[in-house]
Design a protein around this motif. Sequence first.
Motif, PDB file in Angstrom:
ATOM      1  N   UNK A  77      13.605   0.487   6.753  1.00  0.00           N
ATOM      2  CA  UNK A  77      12.359   1.019   6.218  1.00  0.00           C
ATOM      3  C   UNK A  77      11.323   1.246   7.322  1.00  0.00           C
ATOM      4  N   UNK A  78      11.286   0.349   8.299  1.00  0.00           N
ATOM      5  CA  UNK A  78      10.368   0.533   9.422  1.00  0.00           C
ATOM      6  C   UNK A  78      10.677   1.824  10.171  1.00  0.00           C
ATOM      7  N   UNK A  79      11.952   2.081  10.406  1.00  0.00           N
ATOM      8  CA  UNK A  79      12.352   3.289  11.119  1.00  0.00           C
ATOM      9  C   UNK A  79      11.998   4.534  10.312  1.00  0.00           C
ATOM     10  N   UNK A  80      12.266   4.499   9.000  1.00  0.00           N
ATOM     11  CA  UNK A  80      11.933   5.633   8.143  1.00  0.00           C
ATOM     12  C   UNK A  80      10.426   5.862   8.092  1.00  0.00           C
ATOM     13  N   UNK A  81       9.666   4.764   7.980  1.00  0.00           N
ATOM     14  CA  UNK A  81       8.210   4.873   7.877  1.00  0.00           C
ATOM     15  C   UNK A  81       7.622   5.476   9.153  1.00  0.00           C
ATOM     16  N   UNK A  82       8.096   5.005  10.301  1.00  0.00           N
ATOM     17  CA  UNK A  82       7.600   5.530  11.570  1.00  0.00           C
ATOM     18  C   UNK A  82       7.879   7.020  11.694  1.00  0.00           C
ATOM     19  N   UNK A  83       9.054   7.450  11.238  1.00  0.00           N
ATOM     20  CA  UNK A  83       9.431   8.857  11.366  1.00  0.00           C
ATOM     21  C   UNK A  83       8.682   9.759  10.396  1.00  0.00           C
ATOM     22  N   UNK A  84       8.412   9.270   9.179  1.00  0.00           N
ATOM     23  CA  UNK A  84       7.824  10.137   8.154  1.00  0.00           C
ATOM     24  C   UNK A  84       6.302  10.182   8.181  1.00  0.00           C
ATOM     25  N   UNK A  85       5.651   9.168   8.758  1.00  0.00           N
ATOM     26  CA  UNK A  85       4.183   9.135   8.728  1.00  0.00           C
ATOM     27  C   UNK A  85       3.542   9.668   9.999  1.00  0.00           C
ATOM     28  N   UNK A  86       4.329   9.893  11.036  1.00  0.00           N
ATOM     29  CA  UNK A  86       3.760  10.310  12.320  1.00  0.00           C
ATOM     30  C   UNK A  86       3.252  11.750  12.263  1.00  0.00           C
ATOM     31  N   UNK A  87       1.952  11.898  12.459  1.00  0.00           N
ATOM     32  CA  UNK A  87       1.312  13.212  12.550  1.00  0.00           C
ATOM     33  C   UNK A  87       0.081  13.093  13.418  1.00  0.00           C
ATOM     34  N   UNK A  88      -0.189  14.118  14.209  1.00  0.00           N
ATOM     35  CA  UNK A  88      -1.305  14.053  15.147  1.00  0.00           C
ATOM     36  C   UNK A  88      -2.663  14.048  14.454  1.00  0.00           C
ATOM     37  N   UNK A  89      -2.724  14.572  13.230  1.00  0.00           N
ATOM     38  CA  UNK A  89      -4.003  14.629  12.531  1.00  0.00           C
ATOM     39  C   UNK A  89      -4.171  13.496  11.530  1.00  0.00           C
ATOM     40  N   UNK A  90      -3.320  12.479  11.601  1.00  0.00           N
ATOM     41  CA  UNK A  90      -3.347  11.391  10.628  1.00  0.00           C
ATOM     42  C   UNK A  90      -3.407  10.053  11.353  1.00  0.00           C
ATOM     43  N   UNK A  91      -4.150   9.112  10.782  1.00  0.00           N
ATOM     44  CA  UNK A  91      -4.206   7.748  11.315  1.00  0.00           C
ATOM     45  C   UNK A  91      -3.530   6.802  10.339  1.00  0.00           C
ATOM     46  N   UNK A  96       6.194  -0.671  15.493  1.00  0.00           N
ATOM     47  CA  UNK A  96       5.457   0.418  14.856  1.00  0.00           C
ATOM     48  C   UNK A  96       4.202   0.866  15.604  1.00  0.00           C
ATOM     49  N   UNK A  97       3.518  -0.039  16.266  1.00  0.00           N
ATOM     50  CA  UNK A  97       2.123   0.208  16.661  1.00  0.00           C
ATOM     51  C   UNK A  97       1.957   0.986  17.960  1.00  0.00           C
ATOM     52  N   UNK A  98       0.871   1.735  18.001  1.00  0.00           N
ATOM     53  CA  UNK A  98       0.312   2.209  19.270  1.00  0.00           C
ATOM     54  C   UNK A  98      -0.625   1.148  19.834  1.00  0.00           C
TER      55      UNK A  98
END
Length: 261
Positions: A174-188, A202-204
């Motif tokens: 789930x962590x891998x899926x979440x990281x892949x699906x939520x990553x967007x430059x205009x989203x925090x 997960x974190x920056x």
Amino acid sequence: MTVVFKDVTRRFAGRNDTAPVLALERVSLEIGAGEFVVLLGPSGCGKTTLLKMLGGFDRPSSGSVTLDGVEVTEPSPQRGTIFQAPTLFPWLSVLDNVLYGPRMCGKLNAETRAKALELLRIVGLANFTGFKPNHLSGGMQQRVAIARVLINEPRVILADEPFAALDEYTRRAMQEMFAATTERRDRATLFVTHSVEEAVFLADRIVVMSPRPGRIRTIIEVDLPRPRDRASRAFLDRMGEVFKVIQHDLISASEPQTDAA
């Protein structure tokens, strides 16, 4: 897009004539577009309270929480929250759960339906659109909850220990899926966890909170390439760095408490 917590303090009224509880004290934090920030700390340090404030479900006793300079005062689809429990509607199908937000906003049409089907494909549930939640595993239900948030295209994603109740194998997937699906430059993304490994994966930036009253103890940059290799030396070194920061709190929590003479 910028989220700003400025000098946020939160006191909760005491119960049965007990003293008020100071949950957070003068917390200041800025989150920019494209950032994945994780709040890490012991139970009761105010992580979830900060998340609720940005979600519009709670207000600071003093200080402010703003999105692009506008104070957050109420919930909004632009700030989507994923809870520890999936909180799906048991009488609706998987597809209808995902479409609930657009339906309530009067945006239910062929385009949003196609988008919902695509999101369910991305989270691995393309063959379960007609299933009811009680026919799904916990991990599958949480995937539906994530798709239900993403279909509203929120500017900020808030996640409160969304994988804490899952087994280790499912949690990592789930962590891998979440990281892949939520990553967007205009989203925090603001994510709460107790897991050091999950935070580093997960974190920056990892915001380490002190025990109550919650304050920011330190902020650790995680500049590892994605996708991240949990077995790499760099990953393990970063975990060790985080553990060193929280070691004092772990020792203090295990020591017996004595009354002052």
